[in-house]
Scaffold this motif. Sequence first.
Motif, PDB file in Angstrom:
ATOM      1  N   TRP A  60       0.839  -1.123   0.089  1.00  0.00           N
ATOM      2  CA  TRP A  60      -0.011  -0.167   0.022  1.00  0.00           C
ATOM      3  C   TRP A  60       0.894   1.204  -0.146  1.00  0.00           C
ATOM      4  CZ3 TRP A  60      -5.620   0.437  -0.302  1.00  0.00           C
ATOM      5  CH2 TRP A  60      -6.025  -0.804  -0.108  1.00  0.00           C
ATOM      6  N   LEU A  61       0.630   2.187  -0.740  1.00  0.00           N
ATOM      7  CA  LEU A  61       1.201   3.521  -0.651  1.00  0.00           C
ATOM      8  C   LEU A  61       0.449   4.332   0.154  1.00  0.00           C
ATOM      9  CD1 LEU A  61       1.995   3.427  -4.429  1.00  0.00           C
ATOM     10  CD2 LEU A  61       3.386   2.717  -2.673  1.00  0.00           C
ATOM     11  N   LEU A  62       0.677   4.498   1.327  1.00  0.00           N
ATOM     12  CA  LEU A  62      -0.166   5.236   2.274  1.00  0.00           C
ATOM     13  C   LEU A  62       0.184   6.510   2.797  1.00  0.00           C
ATOM     14  CD1 LEU A  62      -1.332   2.245   4.505  1.00  0.00           C
ATOM     15  CD2 LEU A  62      -2.677   3.359   2.832  1.00  0.00           C
ATOM     16  N   LYS A  63       1.544   6.986   2.331  1.00  0.00           N
ATOM     17  CA  LYS A  63       2.128   8.031   2.690  1.00  0.00           C
ATOM     18  C   LYS A  63       1.843   9.118   1.704  1.00  0.00           C
ATOM     19  CE  LYS A  63       4.864   6.759   6.580  1.00  0.00           C
ATOM     20  NZ  LYS A  63       5.548   5.526   6.324  1.00  0.00           N
ATOM     21  N   PRO A  64       0.839  10.148   1.744  1.00  0.00           N
ATOM     22  CA  PRO A  64       0.689  11.109   0.742  1.00  0.00           C
ATOM     23  C   PRO A  64       1.872  12.031   0.344  1.00  0.00           C
ATOM     24  CG  PRO A  64      -0.764  11.578   2.359  1.00  0.00           C
ATOM     25  CD  PRO A  64      -0.053  10.347   2.691  1.00  0.00           C
ATOM     26  N   SER A  65       2.796  12.263   1.273  1.00  0.00           N
ATOM     27  CA  SER A  65       3.728  13.173   1.128  1.00  0.00           C
ATOM     28  C   SER A  65       4.975  12.679   0.511  1.00  0.00           C
ATOM     29  CB  SER A  65       4.219  13.644   2.507  1.00  0.00           C
ATOM     30  OG  SER A  65       4.472  12.894   3.312  1.00  0.00           O
ATOM     31  N   TRP A  66       4.968  11.346   0.305  1.00  0.00           N
ATOM     32  CA  TRP A  66       6.210  10.734  -0.403  1.00  0.00           C
ATOM     33  C   TRP A  66       6.207  10.778  -1.518  1.00  0.00           C
ATOM     34  CZ3 TRP A  66       8.697   5.568   1.955  1.00  0.00           C
ATOM     35  CH2 TRP A  66       9.048   5.680   3.399  1.00  0.00           C
ATOM     36  N   THR A  67       7.286  10.963  -2.435  1.00  0.00           N
ATOM     37  CA  THR A  67       7.388  11.386  -3.958  1.00  0.00           C
ATOM     38  C   THR A  67       7.478   9.724  -4.421  1.00  0.00           C
ATOM     39  OG1 THR A  67       9.757  11.300  -4.012  1.00  0.00           O
ATOM     40  CG2 THR A  67       8.574  13.315  -3.522  1.00  0.00           C
ATOM     41  N   LEU A  68       7.132   9.753  -5.920  1.00  0.00           N
ATOM     42  CA  LEU A  68       7.352   8.529  -6.583  1.00  0.00           C
ATOM     43  C   LEU A  68       8.916   8.029  -6.468  1.00  0.00           C
ATOM     44  CD1 LEU A  68       5.154   9.493  -9.817  1.00  0.00           C
ATOM     45  CD2 LEU A  68       4.540   8.043  -7.883  1.00  0.00           C
ATOM     46  N   ASP A  69       9.708   8.969  -6.485  1.00  0.00           N
ATOM     47  CA  ASP A  69      11.019   8.402  -6.690  1.00  0.00           C
ATOM     48  C   ASP A  69      11.462   7.538  -5.182  1.00  0.00           C
ATOM     49  OD1 ASP A  69      13.530   8.163  -7.886  1.00  0.00           O
ATOM     50  OD2 ASP A  69      14.236  10.336  -6.844  1.00  0.00           O
ATOM     51  N   LYS A  70      10.856   8.455  -4.158  1.00  0.00           N
ATOM     52  CA  LYS A  70      11.347   7.841  -2.750  1.00  0.00           C
ATOM     53  C   LYS A  70      10.539   6.576  -2.499  1.00  0.00           C
ATOM     54  CE  LYS A  70      11.462   9.117   2.114  1.00  0.00           C
ATOM     55  NZ  LYS A  70      11.100  10.403   3.102  1.00  0.00           N
ATOM     56  N   CYS A  71       9.394   6.198  -3.048  1.00  0.00           N
ATOM     57  CA  CYS A  71       8.659   4.985  -2.992  1.00  0.00           C
ATOM     58  C   CYS A  71       9.313   3.939  -4.041  1.00  0.00           C
ATOM     59  CB  CYS A  71       7.204   5.082  -3.461  1.00  0.00           C
ATOM     60  SG  CYS A  71       6.482   6.025  -2.343  1.00  0.00           S
ATOM     61  N   GLY A  72      10.000   4.441  -4.975  1.00  0.00           N
ATOM     62  CA  GLY A  72      10.762   3.412  -6.041  1.00  0.00           C
ATOM     63  C   GLY A  72      10.113   3.083  -7.131  1.00  0.00           C
ATOM     64  N   ILE A  73       8.985   3.974  -7.360  1.00  0.00           N
ATOM     65  CA  ILE A  73       7.859   3.623  -8.504  1.00  0.00           C
ATOM     66  C   ILE A  73       8.487   4.175  -9.903  1.00  0.00           C
ATOM     67  CG2 ILE A  73       5.617   4.235  -9.266  1.00  0.00           C
ATOM     68  CD1 ILE A  73       4.647   4.250  -6.507  1.00  0.00           C
ATOM     69  N   HIS A  74       8.396   3.387 -10.889  1.00  0.00           N
ATOM     70  CA  HIS A  74       8.889   3.703 -12.240  1.00  0.00           C
ATOM     71  C   HIS A  74       7.803   3.342 -13.219  1.00  0.00           C
ATOM     72  CE1 HIS A  74      12.769   4.186 -10.678  1.00  0.00           C
ATOM     73  NE2 HIS A  74      12.737   2.778 -10.188  1.00  0.00           N
ATOM     74  N   ALA A  75       8.099   3.489 -14.437  1.00  0.00           N
ATOM     75  CA  ALA A  75       7.032   3.701 -15.596  1.00  0.00           C
ATOM     76  C   ALA A  75       6.273   2.183 -15.756  1.00  0.00           C
ATOM     77  CB  ALA A  75       7.375   3.799 -16.707  1.00  0.00           C
ATOM     78  N   ASP A  76       7.028   0.910 -15.124  1.00  0.00           N
ATOM     79  CA  ASP A  76       6.207  -0.290 -15.340  1.00  0.00           C
ATOM     80  C   ASP A  76       5.299  -0.571 -14.104  1.00  0.00           C
ATOM     81  OD1 ASP A  76       8.348  -0.217 -13.386  1.00  0.00           O
ATOM     82  OD2 ASP A  76       9.203  -2.189 -14.046  1.00  0.00           O
TER      83      ASP A  76
END
Length: 535
Positions: A60-76
């Motif tokens: 789950w991505l429950l921290k709304p202030s985290w950036t995509l980079d910090k969560c490790g999310i890429h285009a795939d």
Amino acid sequence: MAVWDLSVSVEELGLEAPPLKISVTSDLHIGGVILKVVEKSQIKKDWSDHALWWEQKLQWLLKPSWTLDKCGIHADARLCLTPQHKPLRLVMPSGIILRMRVCFSSPIFRTVMGICKLLNNRRPEELSLLWPVEEKKKKKDKDVGEEVYDITCAPLTSSTILKLTNGMPAFFAETPETEAVYKMLAVSQPAPAPETIAKLYRTTNIMEKAHINSRWLDSSRSLLQQGVKENDKLLLRFKYYTFHDIIPQADVVRLTQLYEQARWAILLEEIECTEEEMMVFAALQYHIGKVSLTEQFVASCPAMEDLDSALQCLEVKMEGESSADDMLETMTAPELHDYLKIFRPKRLTLKGYKQYWFTFKDTTISYYKSKEESSKEPIQQMNLKGCEVAPDVSVAGQKFCIRLLIPGPEGMNEVYLRCEHEQQYSRWMAACRLASKGKTLADSSFSSEVQSIQSFLAMQKTTPRNNTAQTDESINTHSLVSPRYQKKYKPKQLTPRILEAYQNVAQLSLTDAIQKFLQIWQALPDFGLSYIVVR
């Protein structure tokens, strides 16, 4: 920053709908992603309960202030915007199935806290969720639908204190239907038909008992992470067998569900008990079933009565605090001395019990030829730490034996101790039970252990039979005992024995009877033991 496309599927658009494509940069935070998705979906509704679920990582991505980079999310990454609270079918210990909204995003421990809050259970830490046993579907059973009570319209539980109306949570008091559901949770269910008991899954060996423990969900991970989907069926059960401060007025649902779990554990032979104990359990079930029809649902009282009960609880707790004199007394650990008889079945002798002078100190039993020789070396010393203690009692036959299985280097040594009378048996049995757990006689629970053993023996005593009881034909004996005794005895043989035990409990009130049932269940040798397969 480079702009790239991220695909997010939205549950509200339906399963067949293609995922929405939004253009993002790596420094965009999760809250911003949700905002973009909501705007693109063009659905007007309250999205406050929604969150992003990352399918590949089961996270789950429950921290709304985290950036995509910090969560490790890429285009795939495949993300899904989904509600955090979804309906689930929960099977209560009494067998009632509730359909209610639960939290799929927080750890199971917190989810159970939310469930217990709604059902007015003050101790959520005792319970957990587990998968039901897969039932083999027969062709005939296809049409048989289960009765599910839907309470999904309940408000989501917040951290605020639960509002009570007539002793039940305010939500349940709103309509007659929901009130009926709460009463079903708070009043024990009628005895099941023998055919129902026979159909239910029973564990036959230790491997199957261990399999039950492998079905518990991990309390540190969320439901969605463990493959639970919307509307799945899970069991809500008591998992940890230490029950703190049960207050009948405040714990109506908790007490009833605990009794139901204990009753099913006995009827399905998940826990071993002797024939005499089974008759007492059957009598208590019969009594509870009878009383719960007449004694109306206990709605808790106005504030004054709550104050009285709070003062009473405080008084009991204050009495429990020991004074300085008691402290001095307990510093010198008490001992037991008595003439008892001993018998060791291992030795190939035909001699029966032999009498010796026994002393019980700390967790060790020593015995001597006579009282005069107790200053010399004992014939034998037995340390009871970690041993198994089982009663071998027949009040009618005046037989009071204690069976001990003591671990030794060659395996388990079996020893029988025979006591002369009830008082002696109660003291020695209590001492053995405490010693097996590594506790001495100085332990504060010694006197309560003695009392619970004595009250159990008192319930086995036969009282003069009432003619009124004997003519009671409505007693459905096979619903009150486990299948083993259903096969062993006919109803005609069981009825007088159950009614005999019933004479001793007939005066108890509903809550007293339930507490007595739980007390005897907790005193069984196998109580609270769980089997786990270790590889």
